[in-house]
Design a protein around this motif. Sequence first.
Motif, short mmCIF file in Angstrom:
data_model
loop_
_atom_site.label_atom_id
_atom_site.label_comp_id
_atom_site.label_asym_id
_atom_site.label_seq_id
_atom_site.Cartn_x
_atom_site.Cartn_y
_atom_site.Cartn_z
N ARG A 138 39.94 43.71 78.91
CA ARG A 138 38.79 42.85 78.68
C ARG A 138 38.98 41.82 77.55
N PRO A 139 39.59 42.20 76.42
CA PRO A 139 39.70 41.22 75.34
C PRO A 139 40.72 40.12 75.61
N PRO A 171 41.84 36.86 76.76
CA PRO A 171 41.12 35.68 77.24
C PRO A 171 41.71 35.15 78.53
N VAL A 172 40.89 34.52 79.35
CA VAL A 172 41.36 34.02 80.64
C VAL A 172 42.51 33.05 80.43
N THR A 173 42.46 32.26 79.36
CA THR A 173 43.51 31.28 79.12
C THR A 173 44.87 31.95 78.97
N GLY A 216 37.91 35.84 84.95
CA GLY A 216 36.93 35.44 83.94
C GLY A 216 35.52 35.95 84.27
N LEU A 227 30.80 30.94 82.93
CA LEU A 227 32.22 31.07 82.58
C LEU A 227 33.11 30.54 83.69
#
Lengths: 257, 273
Positions: free
Chosen positions: A104-105, A107-109, A133, A190
Amino acid sequence: MKKLLLALPVPLLILAAWSLAVSQRWLTLIPGPFEVLLALIDFTFGNLYDDAYSGTLLTHLIASAGRVLGGFALAALAAVPLGVLLARYEKLSRLIEPTLGVLRPIPVTAWVPLVLIVFGLGSHSAIILIFIGSFFPIFINTLLGVKRVPPRLIEAAQMLGTSEREMLYKVILPAAVPSVFAGMRIALGLAWVVVVVGETVGVPNGLGSVITEAREVSRTEIIITGMIFIGLAGLSTDKLLTLAVRRAVGRSPLLPS
Amino acid sequence: MVAVQPLEVDVTPSAAAGAPGVELSAVGKRYESGGKVTEALRDVSLTLPDGEFVSLIGASGCGKSTLLRIVAGFERATAGRVMVSGQPVSRPGPDRGVVFQDYGLFPWLTVAANVAYGPRQRGATKAEVEATVDRFVRMVGLDHFRDRYPNELSGGMQQRVAIARVLANDPAVLLMDEPFGALDSLTRQTLQEELIKVWLELRPTVMLVTHSVEEAVFLSDRVVVMGGGPSHAVPGHVTKIVPIELAHPRDVTAPAFNDLKRELLDAIHHPAH
């Protein structure tokens, strides 16, 4: 009507300040509102400049919205059942939640390079990124929504003759709807963030690719035009979602109007 | 009073005719957590004849709510026997309607849909459901609020809905856990009067937990005083049972009413054990 009137002053003020800043040459790299308006009209309807962007809004909008809705729908289809299951079954939750806790932590990037390597450049990479995301907000909110159903409602349903098997559909899911819906709204917002990120690499269409390419050819008015349409599209899909959920669960007081 | 049509409810298939509404024999309740045993109730025996209105009163922690929850089937007695209409209690069921202090209405359902919930659960036909909803929504005076949602109603109105919702199941026993405790005193009085009217009309067996001596005397056929609890080093138990032989409607300012209040207050504060 009154609502609309009250919504107008702030945008008008921004336009005025922008216009002033450009005419006074405080801002030199940004075109004025009128220039952007012309670009916006040309981008939407064409027949003004006849360049690569003329009249292409619909193509790009459909491409982006398709990816957003596709990735979002996949995420919702996976996250809602999984959230319900993990909230209901302690053992399953112990099996899966720690893994999700680590994922979860991220990031999508940070997923972008890996997704591009595995799935290649193209539309489906964007959809996968949107899926990643959108998944967690929906999942977390579903999980909490189901876990936080007031025990009193379960007791009330029991004494009114609800069996354990019916409880999920009669009480738990209806009670969790506001939370699930809140998660979906965050996820859909998002999704528009992620689609722009996803479209910066390797896709020829979509509003994200429009603003990325426009930067490369220094068409700032097109960048701003693209931003405006992303904002409007995000707003529209949010309204659409509200409408859809409202239709599905009826006029419930637990949802925003 | 208008004659009441019997509802066709199939909730206690083999309820023995003439069996007491509620029968508690030597009921006890122990909790175990972390190796520590707490005894909340010991040796509570109490029989409520069918149609009797009994209040449970006593200081906090005396186990009166636990006792009610055991009859409701939310908790299981660890000793003794709990019978309702001649049937042992094993789980919650629509034959025992529970009215909670915090109402427990389904917030996503309208007033009418909340009241219709029970009848729909037992598979009543659409016409039956409608007739039942009409009758009980009207009985609690909420016909104009049928299509409202609980969060649009005052506390008193929500509690009316909760009462209508359990009455729609034609319960043999009505279990009320401080039902008016969260309401202002005027609303409280009104609801007490309405409850008595409903009870006189439908005659369910009622077990009501309350903190208010006045409420207990105003409503009940008998008031059961309980004592003990964790702070007394004695498990909760019945200390006194006071019959209230006043005709309805009761006058809360009558000397006889005050005498009973005094007797009960004395029993609560100075238990003779």
